[in-house]
Write a protein that holds these residues in place. Structure first.
Motif, PDB file in Angstrom:
ATOM      1  N   ALA A 167      -5.020  -9.964   9.834  1.00  0.00           N
ATOM      2  CA  ALA A 167      -3.986 -10.322   8.860  1.00  0.00           C
ATOM      3  C   ALA A 167      -2.615  -9.830   9.324  1.00  0.00           C
ATOM      4  CB  ALA A 167      -4.329  -9.727   7.501  1.00  0.00           C
ATOM      5  N   ILE A 174       5.221  -8.744  -1.370  1.00  0.00           N
ATOM      6  CA  ILE A 174       4.073  -9.663  -1.340  1.00  0.00           C
ATOM      7  C   ILE A 174       2.813  -8.841  -1.090  1.00  0.00           C
ATOM      8  CG2 ILE A 174       2.954 -11.562  -0.088  1.00  0.00           C
ATOM      9  CD1 ILE A 174       5.756 -12.593   0.645  1.00  0.00           C
ATOM     10  N   ASP A 175       1.789  -9.088  -1.906  1.00  0.00           N
ATOM     11  CA  ASP A 175       0.491  -8.449  -1.662  1.00  0.00           C
ATOM     12  C   ASP A 175      -0.584  -9.370  -2.224  1.00  0.00           C
ATOM     13  OD1 ASP A 175      -0.299  -5.144  -1.127  1.00  0.00           O
ATOM     14  OD2 ASP A 175      -1.853  -6.539  -1.819  1.00  0.00           O
ATOM     15  N   GLU A 184       1.084   6.837  10.757  1.00  0.00           N
ATOM     16  CA  GLU A 184       0.039   7.880  10.765  1.00  0.00           C
ATOM     17  C   GLU A 184       0.142   8.728  12.035  1.00  0.00           C
ATOM     18  OE1 GLU A 184      -0.864   4.720  10.019  1.00  0.00           O
ATOM     19  OE2 GLU A 184      -1.694   4.823   7.981  1.00  0.00           O
ATOM     20  N   ASP A 219      -3.349  -8.334  -3.395  1.00  0.00           N
ATOM     21  CA  ASP A 219      -4.070  -7.618  -4.446  1.00  0.00           C
ATOM     22  C   ASP A 219      -3.255  -7.626  -5.744  1.00  0.00           C
ATOM     23  OD1 ASP A 219      -5.230  -5.706  -6.094  1.00  0.00           O
ATOM     24  OD2 ASP A 219      -5.763  -4.378  -4.420  1.00  0.00           O
ATOM     25  N   PHE A 279       2.204   2.938   2.547  1.00  0.00           N
ATOM     26  CA  PHE A 279       3.340   2.818   3.465  1.00  0.00           C
ATOM     27  C   PHE A 279       4.336   1.757   2.964  1.00  0.00           C
ATOM     28  CE2 PHE A 279       5.126   0.593   7.213  1.00  0.00           C
ATOM     29  CZ  PHE A 279       5.997   1.584   7.618  1.00  0.00           C
ATOM     30  N   GLY A 280       3.827   0.546   2.724  1.00  0.00           N
ATOM     31  CA  GLY A 280       4.721  -0.540   2.271  1.00  0.00           C
ATOM     32  C   GLY A 280       5.386  -0.190   0.944  1.00  0.00           C
ATOM     33  N   ALA A 338       3.504  -4.444   6.464  1.00  0.00           N
ATOM     34  CA  ALA A 338       2.932  -3.112   6.190  1.00  0.00           C
ATOM     35  C   ALA A 338       1.429  -3.208   5.947  1.00  0.00           C
ATOM     36  CB  ALA A 338       3.658  -2.494   4.999  1.00  0.00           C
ATOM     37  N   ILE A 339       0.774  -4.047   6.733  1.00  0.00           N
ATOM     38  CA  ILE A 339      -0.689  -4.171   6.648  1.00  0.00           C
ATOM     39  C   ILE A 339      -1.257  -3.419   7.844  1.00  0.00           C
ATOM     40  CG2 ILE A 339      -2.641  -5.779   6.694  1.00  0.00           C
ATOM     41  CD1 ILE A 339      -0.666  -7.988   5.778  1.00  0.00           C
ATOM     42  N   GLY A 340      -2.165  -2.470   7.606  1.00  0.00           N
ATOM     43  CA  GLY A 340      -2.713  -1.706   8.723  1.00  0.00           C
ATOM     44  C   GLY A 340      -4.179  -1.984   8.956  1.00  0.00           C
ATOM     45  N   GLY A 341      -4.928  -1.996   7.877  1.00  0.00           N
ATOM     46  CA  GLY A 341      -6.381  -2.067   7.984  1.00  0.00           C
ATOM     47  C   GLY A 341      -6.910  -3.372   8.567  1.00  0.00           C
ATOM     48  N   GLY A 397       0.852  -1.198   0.000  1.00  0.00           N
ATOM     49  CA  GLY A 397       0.000   0.000   0.000  1.00  0.00           C
ATOM     50  C   GLY A 397       0.885   1.244   0.000  1.00  0.00           C
ATOM     51  N   LYS A 441       3.803  -2.474  11.174  1.00  0.00           N
ATOM     52  CA  LYS A 441       3.070  -1.204  11.283  1.00  0.00           C
ATOM     53  C   LYS A 441       1.865  -1.404  12.195  1.00  0.00           C
ATOM     54  CE  LYS A 441      -0.249   1.118   8.317  1.00  0.00           C
ATOM     55  NZ  LYS A 441      -0.547   1.751   7.043  1.00  0.00           N
ATOM     56  N   ALA A 457       0.009 -13.074  -3.054  1.00  0.00           N
ATOM     57  CA  ALA A 457      -0.200 -14.157  -2.094  1.00  0.00           C
ATOM     58  C   ALA A 457      -0.855 -13.609  -0.839  1.00  0.00           C
ATOM     59  CB  ALA A 457       1.142 -14.791  -1.724  1.00  0.00           C
ATOM     60  N   ASP A 458      -1.531 -14.507  -0.137  1.00  0.00           N
ATOM     61  CA  ASP A 458      -2.120 -14.149   1.155  1.00  0.00           C
ATOM     62  C   ASP A 458      -1.079 -14.476   2.226  1.00  0.00           C
ATOM     63  OD1 ASP A 458      -3.471 -13.896   3.492  1.00  0.00           O
ATOM     64  OD2 ASP A 458      -5.128 -15.235   2.958  1.00  0.00           O
ATOM     65  N   SER A 459      -0.589 -13.441   2.901  1.00  0.00           N
ATOM     66  CA  SER A 459       0.502 -13.659   3.861  1.00  0.00           C
ATOM     67  C   SER A 459       0.043 -14.385   5.124  1.00  0.00           C
ATOM     68  CB  SER A 459       1.139 -12.319   4.230  1.00  0.00           C
ATOM     69  OG  SER A 459       0.155 -11.464   4.774  1.00  0.00           O
TER      70      SER A 459
END
Ligand code: ATP
Length: 221
Positions: free
Chosen positions: A81, A32-33, A122, A35, A14-15, A74-77, A12, A100, A52-54
């Protein structure tokens, strides 16, 4: 010396920014993402980027994540996950994991599952922006601990032509000047008591937040 290898999970804003900076510094990065659009966005600059799904332990092992020196989560939302990915990386045996966090609770869980270093992009940017826009002289603010900060302050007219000792910054305010950047970009590291201050110099200061605030008020008067 062997080049350090990083894996960035979540490409995203940040990553993606961490990835591009690491590349510009000459490091090897795997991305890796989950999406597909993010993966194709980075395919032209990253030789190793995977959709891939981490949170899938077996996929992470197959991708060779184990061989990386440092992972950045770097997954925030998606809290679940982020936490599960960190746990899997720890399980795989990654030596350095930076994750993060989006809140203090998130941070505590990430620490609990083994993240070595937590960042709050943030929150930190918010703090920095608030300091910059409310202070005429402060151009940078970095929280070192809840009590201490490193700040960059533009030397005001009232300190012009004074030596460090004459400025009383340490004696009166308890703040330490670590470096002075002159207008011509010359950097004086660990300045001496008799080094001079001129209007417009950038003073790099470390101190207790309370002391820094007092100093800031003094130069803003
Ligand atoms: P940013 O502010 O960095 O853009 P964000 O907080 O808006 O991030 P997030 O939900 O944190 O967005 O997602 C960041 C990236 O992580 C996205 O590109 C998303 O596809 C990816 N991502 C989220 N979950 C996973 C997962 N389980 N596996 C792989 N990638 C994931």
């Amino acid at each position: 010396m062997k080049k350090k290898h990083f894996v960035v999970i979540g490409l995203g804003r940040f990553g993606g920014s961490v990835t591009k900076t690491l590349l510009s510094l000459g490091f090897e990065v795997m991305g890796i993402d989950q999406d597909e659009r993010r993966v194709s966005e980075f395919a032209s600059i990253l030789p190793h980027v995977f959709q891939a799904d981490s949170t899938d332990d077996s996929v992470m092992r197959k991708l060779g994540v184990k061989n990386m020196d440092h992972a950045i989560v770097a997954i925030g939302g998606d809290l679940q996950a982020s936490i599960l990915t960190t746990l899997i990386l720890k399980d795989i045996g990654l030596k350095h994991i930076t994750a993060k966090a989006t809140s203090d609770y998130h941070q505590r869980v990430l620490e609990g599952v083994g993240a070595d270093h937590i960042v709050h992009p943030e929150r930190d940017t918010g703090i920095r922006v608030a300091h910059r826009i409310t202070s005429q002289n402060m151009v940078e603010y970095l929280e070192l601990s809840p009590e201490h900060s490193l700040v960059e302050i533009i030397a005001p007219q009232r300190l012009n032509g004074k030596s460090l000792v004459q400025s009383n910054i340490r004696a009166k305010f308890g703040c330490n000047v670590m470096a002075i950047r002159r207008a011509n970009n010359e950097l004086v590291v660990s300045p001496h008591a008799n080094d001079m201050i001129y209007t417009g110099d950038l003073l790099v200061i470390i101190g207790n937040n309370r002391d820094i605030n007092r100093f800031e008020k003094f130069i803003g008067e």
